[in-house]
Scaffold this active site. Sequence first.
Site, mmCIF file in Angstrom:
data_model
loop_
_atom_site.group_PDB
_atom_site.id
_atom_site.type_symbol
_atom_site.label_atom_id
_atom_site.label_comp_id
_atom_site.label_asym_id
_atom_site.label_seq_id
_atom_site.Cartn_x
_atom_site.Cartn_y
_atom_site.Cartn_z
ATOM 1 C CD1 TRP A 142 -2.818 1.468 0.465
ATOM 2 C CD2 TRP A 142 -2.178 1.796 2.645
ATOM 3 N NE1 TRP A 142 -3.656 2.136 1.058
ATOM 4 C CE2 TRP A 142 -3.220 2.706 2.323
ATOM 5 C CE3 TRP A 142 -1.278 1.925 3.828
ATOM 6 C CZ2 TRP A 142 -3.684 3.465 3.120
ATOM 7 C CZ3 TRP A 142 -1.977 2.839 4.842
ATOM 8 C CH2 TRP A 142 -3.022 3.595 4.602
ATOM 9 C CG ASP A 223 -2.207 -2.112 7.244
ATOM 10 O OD1 ASP A 223 -3.486 -2.157 7.770
ATOM 11 O OD2 ASP A 223 -1.845 -1.299 6.461
ATOM 12 C CE LYS A 258 -9.809 -0.109 3.469
ATOM 13 N NZ LYS A 258 -9.868 0.583 2.553
#
Length: 408
Positions: A142, A223, A258
Amino acid sequence: MSNGSLSAKISSAPSDPIFGIVEAFRADPRPEKINLAAGVYMEEDGVTPILASVREAERRLLANSTTKLYKPIGGDPALVKLLRALIFREPGAPFGALPAIANEGRIEVLHTPGGTGAVRLAVELVKRLRPNAEIWVSDPTWPNHTQIADAVGVPHRSHPWISADARALDLDAVLQSINAAKPGDAFIFHGACHNPTGIDPTAAQWRVIAGAVAARGILPILDFAYQGLGDGLVEDAASLRAFLAAGCEILVAASASKNFALYDERVGALAIVAEDKEAAAAILTHAKVAIRAAWSNPPGHGGEIVAEILGDDALRVQWEGEVTAMRERINGNRRAFVVALASEGAGDFSHLLTGRGMFSLLGLDDAQLKRLRDEQAIYLVARGRINFAGLSAVKIPIVAKAVAALLR
Ligand code: LMR
């Protein structure tokens, strides 16, 4: 303008590798445009919905809230307790049952503004507590991981993640990098749903990675932005359980963006797993100092929604069903897209079927991505990162045809 001016001789900064593309998508007037760029969940009609569990929680909050007082620096104690239960829930255990290390006082959790805030706080802690450390990230990763490390001023390096044909994990290369790192360095791993490749280690491979990390004295930063969108809320924490079993200290950067679809509420959490209770309490004090100088204390509303849902068994079960539905829709799109690519003669993309989460790489270069945007109004991220959640029954054949045309 004078030399002291803010504007003197200033050139523009590059646009964000993900949100910059979203901005370009928004500005595109073509009605047929398709957004497969940012990692957000969408329904068949392209809308990112407010979950029914969230609506119900908000209704209750509107009726019952009495204050907008500052939250504590680390967030509401009730919320962080519930987030700890969610992140550390063990297979087969009821919600709220805690692993032994929690009962030993080795886990502290802080509410951060989103997963980005949690990663930022993790990197700030590395800078404060391990000043000689470098942070290792997977190639690819990312893009915000390296942007955050740069912003905090921690040097970073990358290590391979996938095989040369980009179809599978390159476990040997990951292990070699762990062994090449200095003891004390940190590695950012994607806890589930690797972003951008979708290629996750199996539970057994996580155990091998965690063993190497522990043996080398590396700090794992997980993460964990996509908990629940890979194989399930508990299943996706196989990575975390591997590092716990290996006896590591761990920083876990979690996100409700999310799995609660609370993108704009900025709810995330940093969980600190320390070697003992005293260390956990001491690291917590450093985290609070870092927070106070950054965002002071977390925003309220989103965290209250999450606490309302996780704190009520019926609402939590309803939400878990909504997470399952999002995951299944994404996986359905993933499968249908692979079939559509095959029927368009795009080549063998069957490896995408083993991917987890919203993303996989289609392996497209910048020129191909520009053609997709310019000629077809289809927006993807670098290397052809596709967000399967943005597809629909109507869009799948359109996108598959456009991708196949580029590859033929
Ligand atoms: C993404 O990777 O698209 C998402 O995580 C959104 C973001 O913050 O970049």
